[in-house]
Design a protein around this motif. Structure first.
Motif, PDB file in Angstrom:
ATOM      1  N   GLY A 126       0.792  -1.225   0.000  1.00 29.56           N
ATOM      2  CA  GLY A 126       0.000   0.000   0.000  1.00 29.56           C
ATOM      3  C   GLY A 126       0.820   1.269   0.000  1.00 29.56           C
ATOM      4  N   GLN A 127       2.053   1.232   0.452  1.00 27.83           N
ATOM      5  CA  GLN A 127       2.874   2.425   0.492  1.00 27.83           C
ATOM      6  C   GLN A 127       4.117   2.242  -0.362  1.00 27.83           C
ATOM      7  N   VAL A 128       4.541   3.325  -0.937  1.00 26.47           N
ATOM      8  CA  VAL A 128       5.741   3.306  -1.757  1.00 26.47           C
ATOM      9  C   VAL A 128       6.935   3.470  -0.829  1.00 26.47           C
ATOM     10  N   SER A 129       7.908   2.605  -0.981  1.00 27.54           N
ATOM     11  CA  SER A 129       9.089   2.734  -0.132  1.00 27.54           C
ATOM     12  C   SER A 129      10.096   3.639  -0.818  1.00 27.54           C
ATOM     13  N   GLY A 130      10.948   4.240  -0.028  1.00 30.79           N
ATOM     14  CA  GLY A 130      11.940   5.141  -0.587  1.00 30.79           C
ATOM     15  C   GLY A 130      11.425   6.567  -0.620  1.00 30.79           C
ATOM     16  N   ARG A 131      12.207   7.423  -1.220  1.00 30.52           N
ATOM     17  CA  ARG A 131      11.845   8.836  -1.270  1.00 30.52           C
ATOM     18  C   ARG A 131      11.018   9.135  -2.500  1.00 30.52           C
ATOM     19  N   ARG A 132      10.072   9.998  -2.342  1.00 28.39           N
ATOM     20  CA  ARG A 132       9.241  10.417  -3.462  1.00 28.39           C
ATOM     21  C   ARG A 132       9.573  11.866  -3.784  1.00 28.39           C
ATOM     22  N   ARG A 151      -7.833  24.952   2.770  1.00 30.10           N
ATOM     23  CA  ARG A 151      -9.273  25.063   2.522  1.00 30.10           C
ATOM     24  C   ARG A 151     -10.019  25.148   3.848  1.00 30.10           C
ATOM     25  N   PRO A 152     -11.190  25.787   3.863  1.00 26.23           N
ATOM     26  CA  PRO A 152     -11.980  25.818   5.095  1.00 26.23           C
ATOM     27  C   PRO A 152     -12.248  24.393   5.583  1.00 26.23           C
ATOM     28  N   GLY A 153     -11.930  24.135   6.823  1.00 20.15           N
ATOM     29  CA  GLY A 153     -12.104  22.807   7.391  1.00 20.15           C
ATOM     30  C   GLY A 153     -10.961  21.852   7.069  1.00 20.15           C
ATOM     31  N   GLY A 154      -9.968  22.328   6.321  1.00 22.57           N
ATOM     32  CA  GLY A 154      -8.833  21.480   5.965  1.00 22.57           C
ATOM     33  C   GLY A 154      -7.964  21.181   7.173  1.00 22.57           C
ATOM     34  N   ARG A 155      -7.583  19.933   7.305  1.00 23.78           N
ATOM     35  CA  ARG A 155      -6.734  19.531   8.429  1.00 23.78           C
ATOM     36  C   ARG A 155      -5.536  18.767   7.897  1.00 23.78           C
ATOM     37  N   VAL A 156      -4.380  19.035   8.481  1.00 28.18           N
ATOM     38  CA  VAL A 156      -3.144  18.394   8.039  1.00 28.18           C
ATOM     39  C   VAL A 156      -3.270  16.881   8.137  1.00 28.18           C
ATOM     40  N   CYS A 157      -3.851  16.380   9.232  1.00 27.72           N
ATOM     41  CA  CYS A 157      -3.926  14.921   9.408  1.00 27.72           C
ATOM     42  C   CYS A 157      -4.777  14.262   8.312  1.00 27.72           C
ATOM     43  N   ASP A 158      -5.821  14.953   7.832  1.00 25.56           N
ATOM     44  CA  ASP A 158      -6.648  14.396   6.752  1.00 25.56           C
ATOM     45  C   ASP A 158      -5.867  14.345   5.443  1.00 25.56           C
ATOM     46  N   VAL A 159      -5.117  15.402   5.172  1.00 24.28           N
ATOM     47  CA  VAL A 159      -4.334  15.465   3.926  1.00 24.28           C
ATOM     48  C   VAL A 159      -3.219  14.419   3.956  1.00 24.28           C
ATOM     49  N   ILE A 160      -2.613  14.223   5.124  1.00 18.05           N
ATOM     50  CA  ILE A 160      -1.559  13.206   5.269  1.00 18.05           C
ATOM     51  C   ILE A 160      -2.096  11.832   4.887  1.00 18.05           C
ATOM     52  N   ALA A 161      -3.265  11.501   5.404  1.00 22.21           N
ATOM     53  CA  ALA A 161      -3.849  10.179   5.120  1.00 22.21           C
ATOM     54  C   ALA A 161      -4.231  10.040   3.654  1.00 22.21           C
ATOM     55  N   ARG A 162      -4.803  11.099   3.080  1.00 16.68           N
ATOM     56  CA  ARG A 162      -5.294  11.033   1.703  1.00 16.68           C
ATOM     57  C   ARG A 162      -4.147  11.039   0.693  1.00 16.68           C
ATOM     58  N   ARG A 163      -3.112  11.828   0.951  1.00 15.35           N
ATOM     59  CA  ARG A 163      -2.040  12.008  -0.021  1.00 15.35           C
ATOM     60  C   ARG A 163      -0.798  11.186   0.258  1.00 15.35           C
ATOM     61  N   GLU A 164      -0.767  10.508   1.426  1.00 15.26           N
ATOM     62  CA  GLU A 164       0.394   9.706   1.819  1.00 15.26           C
ATOM     63  C   GLU A 164       1.679  10.535   1.795  1.00 15.26           C
ATOM     64  N   VAL A 165       1.623  11.642   2.521  1.00 15.69           N
ATOM     65  CA  VAL A 165       2.771  12.531   2.650  1.00 15.69           C
ATOM     66  C   VAL A 165       3.009  12.749   4.141  1.00 15.69           C
TER      67      VAL A 165
END
Length: 120
Positions: free
Chosen positions: A5-11, A27-41
């Motif tokens: 499910g996750q890419v290993s190494g540096r992207r 964005r209004p209501g945007g949260r870092v933890c949500d973006v981390i999960a969605r974008r895998e960053v």
């Protein structure tokens, strides 16, 4: 067969991708933890990119300076008995356009921010 499910190494992230990810956070209501999960960053990258954006070192984007509003403290407009009865306080906001907004001191800051941004 195993699916990873996750890419290993540096992207490598392009500047356009970085700005797109930061736009999601802002964005209004945007949260870092949500973006981390969605974008895998990682969160550290997002915070680093935010700092770079503020400093103007990300993709040549000029840093946005804070916008300040003129604030004047005025005497309450309501009659004294009503003001005394209000234990939480009253906030009166007059915008440069002449629009007046009256809110209780316990107003939700996020909701007030959205309303004022629409009235601007």
């Amino acid at each position: 067969m195993e699916v990873v499910g996750q890419v290993s190494g540096r992207r490598q992230w392009s500047d356009a991708e970085k700005l797109e990810i930061l736009a999601e956070v802002y964005r209004p209501g945007g949260r870092v933890c949500d973006v981390i999960a969605r974008r895998e960053v990682s969160s550290s990258l997002i915070y680093t990119w935010r700092k770079q954006l503020r400093e103007g070192t990300l993709a040549g984007v000029a840093p946005s300076l804070p916008v300040f509003a003129k604030v004047q403290i005025a005497e309450p407009i309501l009659p004294a008995p009503q003001t005394a009865a209000c234990s939480t306080g009253l906030i009166l906001i007059e915008l440069p356009s002449g629009v007046r907004v009256s809110v209780d001191a316990g107003v939700d800051a996020g909701a007030l921010t959205r309303v004022l941004s629409m009235l601007r």
